[in-house]
Design a protein around this motif. Structure first.
Motif, mmCIF file in Angstrom:
data_model
loop_
_atom_site.group_PDB
_atom_site.id
_atom_site.type_symbol
_atom_site.label_atom_id
_atom_site.label_comp_id
_atom_site.label_asym_id
_atom_site.label_seq_id
_atom_site.Cartn_x
_atom_site.Cartn_y
_atom_site.Cartn_z
ATOM 1 N N GLY A 10 16.528 5.024 -9.652
ATOM 2 C CA GLY A 10 15.396 5.835 -9.086
ATOM 3 C C GLY A 10 14.338 6.041 -9.928
ATOM 4 N N ALA A 11 13.273 5.895 -8.816
ATOM 5 C CA ALA A 11 12.100 5.892 -9.823
ATOM 6 C C ALA A 11 11.191 6.279 -9.140
ATOM 7 N N GLY A 12 11.675 7.802 -8.555
ATOM 8 C CA GLY A 12 11.155 9.309 -8.215
ATOM 9 C C GLY A 12 10.345 9.935 -9.990
ATOM 10 N N VAL A 31 14.789 0.411 -15.402
ATOM 11 C CA VAL A 31 14.722 1.803 -14.188
ATOM 12 C C VAL A 31 15.144 0.455 -12.504
ATOM 13 N N LEU A 32 16.126 1.142 -12.015
ATOM 14 C CA LEU A 32 16.450 0.190 -10.499
ATOM 15 C C LEU A 32 15.865 1.005 -9.485
ATOM 16 N N GLU A 33 14.553 0.467 -8.717
ATOM 17 C CA GLU A 33 14.326 1.409 -7.471
ATOM 18 C C GLU A 33 14.729 0.978 -6.355
ATOM 19 N N ALA A 34 15.418 0.913 -5.522
ATOM 20 C CA ALA A 34 15.628 1.087 -3.972
ATOM 21 C C ALA A 34 15.014 0.067 -2.976
ATOM 22 N N GLY A 55 4.556 12.994 1.125
ATOM 23 C CA GLY A 55 5.463 13.861 0.481
ATOM 24 C C GLY A 55 4.648 14.849 -0.115
ATOM 25 N N CYS A 56 5.418 15.211 -1.716
ATOM 26 C CA CYS A 56 4.536 16.231 -2.398
ATOM 27 C C CYS A 56 3.040 16.495 -2.939
ATOM 28 N N GLU A 57 2.344 17.235 -2.681
ATOM 29 C CA GLU A 57 0.893 18.005 -2.339
ATOM 30 C C GLU A 57 0.672 18.740 -3.732
ATOM 31 N N LEU A 59 0.433 21.536 -6.786
ATOM 32 C CA LEU A 59 1.008 20.979 -8.083
ATOM 33 C C LEU A 59 1.985 23.192 -8.424
ATOM 34 N N HIS A 60 2.834 22.707 -7.529
ATOM 35 C CA HIS A 60 3.329 24.662 -8.237
ATOM 36 C C HIS A 60 3.026 25.493 -9.047
ATOM 37 N N SER A 61 3.307 26.492 -9.328
ATOM 38 C CA SER A 61 3.641 27.354 -10.326
ATOM 39 C C SER A 61 2.180 26.508 -11.236
ATOM 40 N N GLY A 174 -4.378 12.561 -5.183
ATOM 41 C CA GLY A 174 -2.613 12.793 -4.454
ATOM 42 C C GLY A 174 -1.734 12.578 -5.623
ATOM 43 N N TYR A 175 -0.398 13.693 -4.960
ATOM 44 C CA TYR A 175 0.026 13.689 -6.036
ATOM 45 C C TYR A 175 1.008 12.554 -6.325
ATOM 46 N N GLY A 176 0.393 12.320 -4.966
ATOM 47 C CA GLY A 176 1.906 10.326 -4.889
ATOM 48 C C GLY A 176 1.331 9.703 -6.324
ATOM 49 N N VAL A 221 21.576 9.415 -13.312
ATOM 50 C CA VAL A 221 21.946 8.910 -11.599
ATOM 51 C C VAL A 221 20.182 9.671 -11.115
ATOM 52 N N CYS A 222 19.495 9.619 -10.937
ATOM 53 C CA CYS A 222 18.359 10.276 -10.622
ATOM 54 C C CYS A 222 18.040 10.440 -8.866
ATOM 55 N N VAL A 223 18.862 9.926 -7.778
ATOM 56 C CA VAL A 223 18.631 10.150 -6.646
ATOM 57 C C VAL A 223 18.719 11.059 -5.877
ATOM 58 N N ALA A 390 8.264 18.516 -7.046
ATOM 59 C CA ALA A 390 8.235 16.925 -8.763
ATOM 60 C C ALA A 390 7.733 17.926 -9.570
ATOM 61 N N HIS A 391 7.532 18.914 -10.058
ATOM 62 C CA HIS A 391 7.516 19.144 -11.806
ATOM 63 C C HIS A 391 8.922 19.761 -12.356
ATOM 64 N N GLY A 392 9.736 20.587 -10.922
ATOM 65 C CA GLY A 392 11.453 20.484 -12.083
ATOM 66 C C GLY A 392 12.124 19.381 -11.497
HETATM 67 C C1 LIG Z 1 6.957 16.354 2.994
HETATM 68 C C2 LIG Z 1 7.456 17.309 1.357
HETATM 69 C C3 LIG Z 1 6.707 17.990 0.923
HETATM 70 C C4 LIG Z 1 6.059 18.368 0.013
HETATM 71 N N1 LIG Z 1 5.299 18.910 -1.154
HETATM 72 C C5 LIG Z 1 5.753 19.710 -2.091
HETATM 73 C C6 LIG Z 1 4.921 20.080 -2.913
HETATM 74 O O1 LIG Z 1 3.336 20.802 -2.423
HETATM 75 N N2 LIG Z 1 5.007 20.366 -4.409
HETATM 76 C C7 LIG Z 1 6.119 19.681 -5.191
HETATM 77 O O2 LIG Z 1 5.936 20.694 -6.169
HETATM 78 N N3 LIG Z 1 7.356 19.279 -4.159
HETATM 79 C C8 LIG Z 1 7.084 18.574 -2.879
HETATM 80 N N4 LIG Z 1 8.072 18.277 -2.514
HETATM 81 C C9 LIG Z 1 8.942 17.567 -2.930
HETATM 82 C C10 LIG Z 1 8.585 16.754 -4.031
HETATM 83 O O3 LIG Z 1 8.528 15.750 -3.334
HETATM 84 C C11 LIG Z 1 10.206 16.464 -4.998
HETATM 85 O O4 LIG Z 1 11.359 17.880 -4.917
HETATM 86 C C12 LIG Z 1 10.105 15.254 -6.039
HETATM 87 O O5 LIG Z 1 9.641 14.321 -5.701
HETATM 88 C C13 LIG Z 1 11.561 14.663 -6.019
HETATM 89 O O6 LIG Z 1 11.830 13.910 -6.673
HETATM 90 P P1 LIG Z 1 12.847 13.016 -7.847
HETATM 91 O O7 LIG Z 1 12.752 12.548 -8.793
HETATM 92 O O8 LIG Z 1 14.013 14.550 -7.478
HETATM 93 O O9 LIG Z 1 13.436 12.517 -6.137
HETATM 94 P P2 LIG Z 1 12.942 11.974 -4.884
HETATM 95 O O10 LIG Z 1 10.914 11.149 -5.186
HETATM 96 O O11 LIG Z 1 14.368 11.615 -3.742
HETATM 97 O O12 LIG Z 1 13.161 9.820 -6.087
HETATM 98 C C14 LIG Z 1 14.463 9.219 -6.074
HETATM 99 C C15 LIG Z 1 13.994 7.710 -5.785
HETATM 100 O O13 LIG Z 1 15.951 7.066 -6.286
HETATM 101 C C16 LIG Z 1 15.293 5.829 -5.000
HETATM 102 N N5 LIG Z 1 16.472 5.653 -4.351
HETATM 103 C C17 LIG Z 1 17.584 6.306 -3.577
HETATM 104 N N6 LIG Z 1 18.838 6.011 -3.671
HETATM 105 C C18 LIG Z 1 18.726 4.749 -4.777
HETATM 106 C C19 LIG Z 1 19.583 3.721 -5.233
HETATM 107 N N7 LIG Z 1 20.980 3.415 -4.118
HETATM 108 N N8 LIG Z 1 19.243 3.236 -5.778
HETATM 109 C C20 LIG Z 1 18.788 2.655 -6.320
HETATM 110 N N9 LIG Z 1 16.952 3.848 -5.873
HETATM 111 C C21 LIG Z 1 17.590 4.554 -5.773
HETATM 112 C C22 LIG Z 1 15.269 6.358 -3.910
HETATM 113 O O14 LIG Z 1 14.312 5.421 -3.560
HETATM 114 C C23 LIG Z 1 12.972 7.287 -5.100
HETATM 115 O O15 LIG Z 1 12.486 5.970 -5.248
HETATM 116 C C24 LIG Z 1 7.840 17.906 -1.254
HETATM 117 C C25 LIG Z 1 8.716 16.577 -0.092
HETATM 118 C C26 LIG Z 1 8.177 16.359 1.226
HETATM 119 C C27 LIG Z 1 9.346 15.339 1.523
#
Ligand SMILES: Cc1cc2nc3c(=O)[nH]c(=O)nc-3n(C[C@H](O)[C@H](O)[C@H](O)COP(=O)(O)OP(=O)(O)OC[C@H]3O[C@@H](n4cnc5c(N)ncnc54)[C@H](O)[C@@H]3O)c2cc1C
Length: 409
Positions: A10-12, A31-34, A55-57, A59-61, A174-176, A221-223, A390-392
């Motif tokens: 997962g490349a989140g 990094v293996l990203e779906a 998605g995230c927008e 920068l909380h805290s 943008g946060y993304g 594991v980051c999914v 996102a920062h968490g």
């Molecule tokens: C509408 C919305 C508003 C938000 N607003 C905020 C905000 O304002 N501020 C903030 O801080 N947070 C916000 N968030 C939350 C924040 O976006 C998430 O908490 C954070 O981005 C999660 O990151 P992560 O790495 O934990 O998970 P993810 O970002 O979900 O990353 C997981 C990755 O794993 C990949 N993946 C899944 N399954 C597989 C598999 N089997 N094999 C390979 N890859 C896989 C996915 O494609 C994804 O890229 C918001 C989210 C949403 C949806």
């Protein structure tokens, strides 16, 4: 067949943080990203020349958010305009008396949460709503935006554990965009490469993907919890405690609709309105964020799920109807739909952010714990007090990378 020291799934934000922290080490990592893009739930799209965060927008805290300095160092623009929800005056369709009454009900509820968080037994946050209070529907709408679920689905102890300094900033680009820009150059990231199965019963871990098998000494594991719980990544032999933890930390739902305004000057900048103050199934509308010619609608919880189920146009149609209720029917011809999200329908997220079900606050630590010194877990749901952000997520990726280094070096 590829052999690496560490495979990151997962490349989140979490996966990119783990990759970044390992990039300076002697270990080889991939990094293996779906999906065919990186960032996961951090996703900025450019539409009508505007960077829109699907998605995230925020920068909380932001005053102690570790991403602020890293993002600013890459030349992106940190905007410190306070959010409209922090300024009661910004709620354009509430009278002063209503704002005061809602603020009082909110503060009293918060105090009851704080007091109950120390109790030996956890319970649903809805237990602490005052019976018959006129503001309960709007408090529940707030929970739907904030937790992605109404208060009856939310653990008091988990809700109270969230650490929020109340300082919220944005990134103009943008946060993304910012999260994707933090991807390290020294680690290979393979998009379009879902891991369907992770086996941990041999001397090497074995990860199955449509592009072949990867063998690794360790995996991070980051999914999302919803992907784990739905079997979007199977782990064999099964880890029942992890699956139970993922089920106890479901992803709530928050969805957005971006409306473009033809005559933006008719609307105040950085204001907000609620569609209604007496029901939970209502949107919150951020008017002209960063001065842009848009309204950003936000839906949460049960209502957001119903709108997704009703089809691709339902949320925008609902938003326009509610805004017509506030600004009159003339609004109809002055807005067009730019974008809308459907995070529950995204197979690689299956929701927006995690909350603990009542009685399940302890599952965050269970989910985050390493297995056999070679399976490591990261992602927002693993964070003890910055979950759902996102920062968490980023912090848990860095923590997992430290665990990998301690185990393998
Ligand atoms: C509408 C919305 C508003 C938000 N607003 C905020 C905000 O304002 N501020 C903030 O801080 N947070 C916000 N968030 C939350 C924040 O976006 C998430 O908490 C954070 O981005 C999660 O990151 P992560 O790495 O934990 O998970 P993810 O970002 O979900 O990353 C997981 C990755 O794993 C990949 N993946 C899944 N399954 C597989 C598999 N089997 N094999 C390979 N890859 C896989 C996915 O494609 C994804 O890229 C918001 C989210 C949403 C949806």
């Amino acid at each position: 067949m590829t052999e690496v020291d560490v495979a990151i799934i997962g490349a989140g934000a979490a996966g990119l943080a783990a990759a970044s922290a390992l990039s300076a080490s002697p270990l080889s990592a991939v990094v293996l990203e779906a999906q065919d893009r990186i960032g996961g739930r951090a996703h900025t799209v450019a539409l009508a020349g505007l960077p829109l965060d699907l998605g995230c927008e925020w920068l909380h805290s932001a005053d102690h958010n570790p991403l602020v300095a890293a993002i600013a160092a890459r030349g992106l623009t940190i905007d410190k305009t306070p959010p409209p929800w922090a300024n009661p005056e910004a709620t354009a369709n509430f009278s002063a008396a209503e704002r005061q009454a809602y603020g009082k009900a909110f503060a009293a509820f918060d105090e009851r949460i704080e007091a109950a968080a120390g109790d030996a037994t956890d319970r649903p946050a809805s237990d602490l709503l005052e019976a018959g209070n006129r503001w309960n529907p709007l408090l529940n709408a707030f929970s739907a935006y904030y937790n992605g679920a109404e208060f009856d689905q939310v653990s008091v102890q988990d809700y109270a554990a969230y650490d929020d300094s109340g300082v919220n900033w944005r990134i103009a680009e943008g946060y993304g965009t910012a999260i994707a820009g933090l991807a390290p150059s020294g680690v290979r990231i393979v998009p379009g490469c879902p891991v369907s199965l992770l086996r941990h019963d041999g001397p090497r871990l074995r990860l199955e993907t449509p592009r072949g098998v990867v063998q690794a000494r360790a995996a991070v594991v980051c999914v999302s919890t919803a992907v784990l719980a739905a079997g979007g990544l199977r782990i064999l032999p099964e880890l029942p405690a992890k699956l139970a933890a993922a089920e106890g930390l479901p992803l709530g739902l928050a969805d957005k609709v971006f409306l473009r305004l033809d005559e933006p000057e008719a609307f105040p900048v950085e204001a907000m309105v609620y569609g209604a103050s007496d029901r939970t199934a209502t949107g919150s509308y951020h008017l002209r964020p960063l001065g842009r010619p848009i309204i950003e609608a936000f839906f949460g919880g049960t209502h957001a799920r119903a709108l997704e189920t009703d089809g691709p146009d339902a949320a925008a149609a609902f938003a326009i109807e509610e805004l017509v209720g506030v600004y009159g029917s003339g609004l109809r011809g002055r807005v067009s739909v730019l974008a809308r999200t459907a995070w529950a329908s995204d197979p690689w997220a299956r929701g927006s952010y995690s909350h603990a079900l009542p009685g399940r606050a302890g599952e965050r630590a269970v989910l985050a714990a390493a297995v056999d010194g070679r399976l490591f877990f990261a992602g927002e749901a693993c964070s003890p007090n910055a979950f759902s952000t996102a920062h968490g997520a980023w912090e848990t990726g860095e923590r997992a990378a430290r665990e990998v280094l301690a185990a393998l070096l």
